[in-house]
Design an enzyme around this catalytic site. Structure first.
Site, PDB file in Angstrom:
ATOM      1  N   ASP A 247       0.829  -1.208   0.000  1.00  0.00           N
ATOM      2  CA  ASP A 247       0.000   0.000   0.000  1.00  0.00           C
ATOM      3  C   ASP A 247       0.864   1.259   0.000  1.00  0.00           C
ATOM      4  OD1 ASP A 247      -2.445  -1.302  -0.050  1.00  0.00           O
ATOM      5  OD2 ASP A 247      -2.774  -1.158   2.112  1.00  0.00           O
ATOM      6  N   HIS A 270      -3.177   5.005   4.744  1.00  0.00           N
ATOM      7  CA  HIS A 270      -3.173   5.730   3.472  1.00  0.00           C
ATOM      8  C   HIS A 270      -3.064   7.236   3.716  1.00  0.00           C
ATOM      9  CE1 HIS A 270      -3.838   2.320   0.872  1.00  0.00           C
ATOM     10  NE2 HIS A 270      -4.876   1.934   1.592  1.00  0.00           N
TER      11      HIS A 270
END
Length: 285
Positions: A247, A270
């Site tokens: 990610d 994120h």
């Protein structure tokens, strides 16, 4: 194998694009909507960009840090009145393959989750092949260290002679606990791309009530409970932390060419990943 020869894709001296067209279809993790996605070669200096084929005018959404709008359990990009969500696994695969320029045609608001990893994307790219372009890939140098904190969580970029990614997680689940991993670019395709997204059984009902993980299933995500993994086996003993590193690399791909640095993250998200990317982008100004 990737068709283009020469240096490792991530450190190639020239830009690259696809040798042909690659297609996929599948369900979006959060929207639950079935979407078709096609990768098309693009000219040098185009960058990576999404095109929403299902919307009037087929608006373009650049895969750039400036386009990030939301980071709730996924990274969402918005531009020209259109959005596309959960871009990180695909962008990580493109970065691992060394693809600088590509047009990503998509028929809905969210990139398909496929099996929850970057492996299906990377395998499709490898089948088509990657070709070098005449334009040079810019060499990006990190001027000074950057660290973003949020409570105990942090993410850093430290000037270094070679690129390395290091990640740590710590969850109050016996099956996960504290995990660390560290990889160089040459290892990402085999050691990181296959790592799948994961979630927690106790959170499923709540997240679905909030309109999230509508397309989530035991086929596209690892699910952990207090008693262990609901759907083993794992591909790696430390698959969760490897996926978090994936990610991170997908979010850093929003810089186009991330600087050569040692990236270190702990219990990040994120939101923190993209905050780091924004701070790095500011160094370039």
């Amino acid at each position: 194998m990737i068709a283009a020869s020469g240096p490792t894709p991530l450190v190639a001296t020239t830009q690259r694009t696809l040798a042909g067209t690659a297609q996929w279809s599948g369900v979006g993790l959060h929207s639950g909507q079935w979407v078709a996605l096609t990768l098309q070669p693009a000219a040098a200096n185009t960058g990576r960009q999404f095109v929403r084929l299902d919307l009037e005018g087929q608006p373009v959404i650049p895969a750039r840090i400036e386009a990030v709008k939301s980071t709730q359990l996924a990274t969402e990009l918005v531009a020209n009145g259109a959005s596309v969500r959960t871009v990180e696994h695909l962008l990580a695969a493109l970065a691992i393959a060394g693809i600088d320029n590509v047009t990503i045609q998509i028929t809905g608001p969210e990139v398909p989750v496929l099996d929850g990893s970057a492996q299906p994307w990377l395998e499709g790219i490898q089948r088509v092949g990657v070709v070098p372009q005449e334009a040079p890939r810019p060499a990006v140098i990190l001027k000074e260290p950057v660290t973003i904190y949020e409570g105990e969580a942090f993410v850093s970029a430290i000037p270094a002679p070679e690129l390395r990614l290091t990640y740590g997680i710590d969850f109050p689940y016996r099956a996960i606990g504290r995990q660390w991993c560290s990889f160089t670019p040459s290892e990402l395709a085999t050691e990181v791309a296959p790592a799948r997204t994961f979630g927690f059984a106790e959170q499923v009902d709540y997240l679905r009530s909030q309109g999230l993980i509508q397309g989530g299933s035991l086929e596209n995500a690892l699910v952990c409970s207090a008693s262990g993994w609901v759907n083993p086996p794992l591909r790696f003993a430390d698959e969760p932390v490897r996926h978090k590193l994936l990610d991170l690399w997908g979010d850093l791909a929003l810089l186009g060419t991330p600087p050569i640095a040692h990236y270190v993250a702990y219990r990040a998200s994120h939101h923190l990943h993209t905050q780091l990317a924004r701070a790095i982008a500011q160094q370039r100004v």
